[in-house]
Design an enzyme around this catalytic site. Sequence first.
Site, PDB file in Angstrom:
ATOM      1  N   HIS A 145       0.846  -1.208   0.000  1.00  0.00           N
ATOM      2  CA  HIS A 145       0.000   0.000   0.000  1.00  0.00           C
ATOM      3  C   HIS A 145       0.882   1.259   0.000  1.00  0.00           C
ATOM      4  CE1 HIS A 145      -3.237   2.691   1.099  1.00  0.00           C
ATOM      5  NE2 HIS A 145      -4.077   1.721   1.427  1.00  0.00           N
ATOM      6  N   GLU A 251      -0.388   1.313  -5.486  1.00  0.00           N
ATOM      7  CA  GLU A 251      -0.199   0.070  -4.751  1.00  0.00           C
ATOM      8  C   GLU A 251      -0.184  -1.141  -5.682  1.00  0.00           C
ATOM      9  OE1 GLU A 251      -3.381  -0.063  -1.833  1.00  0.00           O
ATOM     10  OE2 GLU A 251      -3.618   2.112  -2.048  1.00  0.00           O
TER      11      GLU A 251
END
Length: 276
Positions: A145, A251
Amino acid sequence: MTDDLITLEAPDGASLKLSPQGAHLLSWKPAGAAEQLYLSPRSEFTPGKAIRGGVPVCFPQFAERGPLPKHGFARTLPWELVQQEQGQDDALAVMRLRDSDATRAIWPHAFELELSVRVGGRGLDIELACENIGDSPLQFTAALHTYLRVADLDEVSVEGLAGLRYFDSIKQAEALQRMDLLLTGENGVLDLDRIYFGVKERPLLVTEGRRQVVIRQQGFEDTVVWNPGPERCAKLADMPPEGWSEMLCVEAACVGRPVELPAGETWVGRQSLRLE
């Protein structure tokens, strides 16, 4: 910030910082360059609580797309440092997380995760490996992330997504990306939360003025692009109100098609970033 951080420094001065909690990458400074990751100044660094910013590891569930806690449990558990070394051109650290009574209580699988991070020159390589050490298949979704630090969203674009189908998590609808993605500005987008499917190994280029970050991934099929925008950011207790204007998440992810991992097999996903 806690005192048990792991610091890596390559011979050329490139560096990164890792927290054992979540094997969470907090900082990346390429050789001769400034900080490239956004870390919220309101992150609490409390055991069991997710850190906001850097590179959280989402596993074995992405977001709220399943019955587990949001983004799974890997990002809030303590990991073990199993290797740390400096080579001739770079530096490497390897972190490990194994299943426990606590994880099996909510996700009944035996597994071993390893996160390897390597820094040197203008590049950063992150590798997430999952081994199924149980006797039955397991299934998971996952993401690295990554929060990129930006100075002016009006100057930011993401190239490489044109022609891809995406799911808009805000509108709860699918659409087609017809051109490069612009942030704010004319024809730009804010309050952005999209899962782009089938990115696979195509390179992405995040441009802000003269700064360019090339992102490549392997093993991860999808890419998530996220910015909360001002209204949603104001509702996040661990972000300052202006935090949305200082970051963009790009991400590497497996979301659209969960990873199916037979007993005894290993899956590997990588995200590589290079400052041009």
